[in-house]
Design a protein around this motif. Sequence first.
Motif, PDB file in Angstrom:
ATOM      1  N   ALA A  88       0.820  -1.224   0.000  1.00 35.17           N
ATOM      2  CA  ALA A  88       0.000   0.000   0.000  1.00 35.17           C
ATOM      3  C   ALA A  88       0.848   1.265   0.000  1.00 35.17           C
ATOM      4  N   LYS A  89       2.151   1.124   0.319  1.00 37.57           N
ATOM      5  CA  LYS A  89       3.018   2.306   0.388  1.00 37.57           C
ATOM      6  C   LYS A  89       4.341   2.015  -0.327  1.00 37.57           C
ATOM      7  N   PRO A  90       4.311   1.926  -1.655  1.00 38.19           N
ATOM      8  CA  PRO A  90       5.529   1.638  -2.422  1.00 38.19           C
ATOM      9  C   PRO A  90       6.642   2.635  -2.120  1.00 38.19           C
ATOM     10  N   GLY A  91       7.850   2.120  -1.951  1.00 37.51           N
ATOM     11  CA  GLY A  91       9.003   2.980  -1.693  1.00 37.51           C
ATOM     12  C   GLY A  91       9.230   3.286  -0.235  1.00 37.51           C
ATOM     13  N   GLN A  92       8.304   2.911   0.619  1.00 41.60           N
ATOM     14  CA  GLN A  92       8.443   3.163   2.058  1.00 41.60           C
ATOM     15  C   GLN A  92       8.776   1.853   2.764  1.00 41.60           C
ATOM     16  N   PHE A  93       9.913   1.841   3.456  1.00 37.81           N
ATOM     17  CA  PHE A  93      10.367   0.634   4.139  1.00 37.81           C
ATOM     18  C   PHE A  93      10.214   0.802   5.647  1.00 37.81           C
ATOM     19  N   ILE A  94       9.661  -0.212   6.283  1.00 31.95           N
ATOM     20  CA  ILE A  94       9.418  -0.135   7.720  1.00 31.95           C
ATOM     21  C   ILE A  94       9.990  -1.364   8.416  1.00 31.95           C
TER      22      ILE A  94
END
Length: 289
Positions: free
Chosen positions: A265-271
């Motif tokens: 749901a949030k491409p490019g965001q790594f958690i």
Amino acid sequence: MISSRNWYHCWILVTSSLTEEILNIGTPQDGAETSRPREFYLWGAESVVERKGPGMAHRSCQEGTKKGTGKWTAISALEYGVPVTLIGEAVFARCLSSLKDERIQASKKLKGPQKFQFDGDKKSFLEDIRKALYASKIISYAQGFMLLRQAATEFGWTLNYGGIALMWRGGCIIRSVFLGKIKDAFDRNPELQNLLLDDFFKSAVENCQDSWRRAVSTGVQAGIPMPCFTTALSFYDGYRHEMLPASLIQAQRDYFGAHTYELLAKPGQFIHTNWTGHGGTVSSSSYNA
């Protein structure tokens, strides 16, 4: 060459015979492969038929050397992250074959399936093997052109993929009939992402698919190593799936090494997730090996 060895090995061990029927596998159909290694296999098979016993190919040393283009290609594939699995398996098959002393010892201790008795129609099975070989060769070429395309991106090259295909046809090893079909594919679409997406090769693989799966499953049940047939089929099945289980791998890496993962749901965001409740919020940074 290893793909050709797969059909040779599969036919002999599954059917316990080598007759004139196997020579039919060399008759090109629908643009199927013909090449210098394949010419040799057919010559070797014919010598077996004529002699009514082991020919030169079957009596030669069963240890393959490992040097040259296969090794270099496999290294480049890993370097650029391209799944050139058939050439990799071909090189590893040679590595395994070179462990002759170990294999002799292992053959006395390691057991495979119970004695396999082939009770099917040999003519139909031979056709299954032929189609498995053809489909596997198509996959190998598709992977090779994937590597060329990635290298072109890395180095800023402008490559004439159709011209490259025709150049190979004049070489000493490949000389495949369907290299002309590869040129046709790139003539139709110079930006073709993968040979499997071209109408000709898409239809060819679909036509071979049932036979390909039967040949692989029969070989596996008989305990016959078929590294190229199996890895080609695995690649095909993986390539045609929109979703693959890499999500589990990413979650596992975050669990044991805090490597983070990306949400759909949030491409490019790594958690990073504190999976155990006592691991803290520290995560590792990204890196390129």
